[in-house]
Motif scaffolding. Sequence first.
Motif: not given
Length: 283
Positions: A51-54, A78-84, A109-118, A120-122
């Motif tokens: 069992l592995f629940d973020y 999406i939007g919850r990935r970094t804390p998980q 590291d340089k992508s302009a996609l909205g998905l990239a930020q999380e 990068r943070e991870t």
Amino acid sequence: MKFAITGATGQLGELVIQALLKEIDTKNIIALVRNPNKAESLKNQGIEIRLFDYDQPETLVTALVGVDKLLLISANEIGRRTPQHKAVIDAAVTAKVPYVAYTSLLNADKSALGLAQEHRETEQLIRQSGLEFTFLRNNWYNENYLANVKHTAETGTLYGSAQNGKISSASRLDYAEAAAKVLSSKGHENKTYELAGSSHFTLTDLASYIALASGKTVQYQNLSPENHTLALLNAGLPKELVEVIVDADVQTVNGAMYSESKDLEHLIGRKTTDIQDQIKNLF
């Protein structure tokens, strides 16, 4: 040596495990899952289920005890990935897991996609953790473009807002095989791989592939991002998904989906799966 895969019942996770089974013994694979009831097929193959629940951090450290290599497949909320992801990384440190591979995003590291930020943070969290790592920066999946192929053939029009932007996508299986190779072989520590298809296509090309496979006339209709958004919303797609789809097309125009990197090809030892072949198989 024990190998653990997060999201093991997901589409990518299951493919990674099947690829790993060709390289290592079943008893060395641990499937980390949110819902063990969905893991019966893996359990029947003799794979250990944990069992592995973020969102339940108390499950994470226990599940990672004894793990030598962890594949962190990026979460899908999406939007919850970094804390998980942070919860998983912290648990890996506590459980003394020495190494993590993470499925990131092409040129994160340089992508302009909205998905990239999380992503990068991870990646930053992993670097700061002191764990040895490999970043598997996956480009888009071919499968992202295949879901509506038959509908497109029937209507005769492929809609998008990517103009003639080039897309170097690859199949989900290609990325899974690369992850399995990195996990099961040596020399990948603290490396970053930019993973993309061996060839590229535009949405105009995609329309022609669908036409050829279906025997019907299919054309690409480029829309403004605003009209593309309205069309997808009117088709009943959720707002969050629409934003991802349209952002991907807009950034495709700016080169975000194109790469000349051969890292994926080199890891799997062959050319990546051609989307045209996958389309043919749908008809």
